[in-house]
Scaffold this active site. Structure first.
Site, PDB file in Angstrom:
ATOM      1  N   ASP A   1       0.802  -1.233   0.000  1.00 44.00           N
ATOM      2  CA  ASP A   1       0.000   0.000   0.000  1.00 44.00           C
ATOM      3  C   ASP A   1       0.834   1.282   0.000  1.00 44.00           C
ATOM      4  O   ASP A   1       1.998   1.296   0.372  1.00 44.00           O
ATOM      5  CB  ASP A   1      -0.983   0.004   1.192  1.00 44.00           C
ATOM      6  CG  ASP A   1      -0.298  -0.215   2.531  1.00 44.00           C
ATOM      7  OD1 ASP A   1       0.746  -0.890   2.583  1.00 44.00           O
ATOM      8  OD2 ASP A   1      -0.807   0.294   3.549  1.00 44.00           O
TER       9      ASP A   1
ATOM     10  N   GLU B   1      -0.728  -2.081   5.193  1.00 47.21           N
ATOM     11  CA  GLU B   1       0.209  -2.018   6.321  1.00 47.21           C
ATOM     12  C   GLU B   1       0.120  -0.667   7.012  1.00 47.21           C
ATOM     13  O   GLU B   1       0.179  -0.574   8.232  1.00 47.21           O
ATOM     14  CB  GLU B   1       1.648  -2.248   5.844  1.00 47.21           C
ATOM     15  CG  GLU B   1       2.648  -2.477   6.986  1.00 47.21           C
ATOM     16  CD  GLU B   1       3.081  -1.204   7.720  1.00 47.21           C
ATOM     17  OE1 GLU B   1       3.300  -1.263   8.931  1.00 47.21           O
ATOM     18  OE2 GLU B   1       3.196  -0.145   7.078  1.00 47.21           O
ATOM     19  N   GLU B   2      -0.040   0.389   6.234  1.00 44.50           N
ATOM     20  CA  GLU B   2       0.029   1.738   6.800  1.00 44.50           C
ATOM     21  C   GLU B   2      -1.083   2.026   7.801  1.00 44.50           C
ATOM     22  O   GLU B   2      -0.929   2.878   8.666  1.00 44.50           O
ATOM     23  CB  GLU B   2      -0.002   2.794   5.682  1.00 44.50           C
ATOM     24  CG  GLU B   2       1.236   2.791   4.792  1.00 44.50           C
ATOM     25  CD  GLU B   2       2.500   3.262   5.506  1.00 44.50           C
ATOM     26  OE1 GLU B   2       2.410   3.677   6.675  1.00 44.50           O
ATOM     27  OE2 GLU B   2       3.574   3.194   4.891  1.00 44.50           O
TER      28      GLU B   2
END
Ligand SMILES: [Zn+2]
Ligand SMILES: [Zn+2]
Length: 391
Positions: free
Chosen positions: A80, A138-139
């Site tokens: 991402d 992930e962010e």
């Protein structure tokens, strides 16, 4: 083996750079990694791997089975991008307004694809399996939980990952045994007071004054309740209350994040914070609602797997190019979630001179791609070859 491996990586380097630039040009936000996932799935399919798509959202997983049975190593990359407007003159600058690969996940995805391609050609010599995990989101810390709940870690003996790191030289890596990144969880507090005219505070229960005391009191959890050698961060990042200078509002809303480097301290924090918040509010005759949202645990690198990475790193890059990361970071990384399922370690891949991550001029260094691929491949081959490598 190393020479063959290097030649194989030489051969795919131009294609990797092209892939990385394509991903950089077409970044997708967390949970929206549709096109990135499609590209990953297509490339893995071309290697003759059975590819699972739509895992925990837009996750993609494929397992390379060696010619002989053995252990299974998982390697994870994240896909991402971030909501940042890129400010660069790069020919492959982001085409998506307000979206940018500012954390280098374009590089991570490319490296794992390159690793899959390189290892797939060596399948005949491999004993055991390598599982390639391409993770969404992930962010926002959410992708890893979903992937793991979908079973991507079933049968995995160890897991590794890397993160590109601007403060480390090109051709160098940073390793660390034990705590490397912090846990990250969030909390929300709604203080219910009693609104009044600003000139008549005695008729109010002022939620701004109570909230200010809550913020201050929370800091004593860090300074007076937890061991100074066991770092904790409590940050109140939001404090919203009031509409005018002459009105005492009825409510205040606070939100913040908690970071720890040990699971024991992490587990103790919700109760500690609740006690302080409820105690301060009660003392001031206010009431409150408190919510604590579980996030990601600290990244605890397994000493054995970390040693394996360091050892392979020294052989591949030279003794002086494997740096020990002196302190853990209080930033978070949801790779930690995989470590609840199997031992593993994450290392930092040096990107040399580039802007810091999460900034509008950051760019992943193309020359680091091959370094990442070589390390992943060699760690994988060593892990599968040597059942005692987890020492
Ligand atoms: Zn990031
Ligand atoms: Zn990142």
């Amino acid at each position: 083996m190393p020479d063959t491996l290097r030649r194989a990586i030489d051969a795919i380097e131009p294609e990797m750079i092209e892939t990385r630039h394509h991903l950089h040009q077409n970044p997708e936000l967390s949970f929206q990694e549709e096109k990135t996932a499609a590209l990953v799935a297509e490339r893995l399919g071309q290697l003759g791997l059975t590819v699972q798509t739509g895992v925990g959202g837009h996750g993609v997983v494929a397992t390379l089975q060696g010619a002989r049975p053995g252990r299974t190593l998982a390697i994870r990359a994240d896909m991402d991008a971030l909501p940042i407007q890129e400010q660069s003159r790069l020919p492959y600058c982001s085409r998506q307004p307000g979206v940018m690969h500012a954390c280098g996940h374009d590089g991570h995805t490319t490296i794992l694809l390159g690793t899959a391609k390189t290892l797939a050609a060596l399948r005949g010599e491999m004993a055991g399996n390598v599982r390639f995990i391409f993770q969404p989101a992930e962010e926002v810390v959410g992708g890893a939980h979903r992937m793991c709940e979908a079973g991507v870690m079933d049968g995995v003996d160890a897991v590794i990952a890397l993160h590109g790191w601007p403060q480390i030289g090109l051709g160098q890596i940073g390793v660390r045994s034990g705590a490397m990144m912090a846990s990250a969880e969030t909390f929300e507090i709604r203080i219910q007071g009693q609104g009044a005219h600003a000139a008549y505070p005695h008729l109010s229960v002022d939620p701004i004054v109570v909230g200010a005391q809550v913020v201050t009191a929370l800091q004593t959890l860090v300074s007076r309740e937890t061991d100074p050698n066991d770092p904790v961060v409590v940050t109140v990042g939001q404090f919203h209350a009031g509409t005018a200078y002459n009105i005492i509002p009825g409510t205040a809303h606070l939100a913040g994040t908690v970071r720890t480097l040990s699971n024991e301290t992490r587990r103790s924090m919700p109760d500690r914070i609740r006690r302080v918040v409820e105690g301060v509010c009660a003392a001031a005759r206010a009431s409150c609602e408190f919510a604590y949202h579980e996030g990601t645990p600290p990244v605890m690198n397994d000493p054995g797997i970390n040693n394996l990475i360091a050892e392979v790193g020294r052989e591949t890059l030279g003794e002086e190019n494997v740096l020990t990361i002196p302190h853990p970071s209080m930033g978070a990384e949801d790779f930690a979630v995989y470590l609840d399922y199997a031992p593993g370690a994450m290392f930092r891949l040096g990107l040399g001179e580039t802007a810091p991550i999460h900034t509008p001029t950051f760019d992943f260094e193309d020359r680091a791609l091959r370094v990442g691929v070589e390390l992943f491949c060699r760690v994988a081959l060593r892990f599968l070859d040597d059942p005692a490598s987890k020492r």
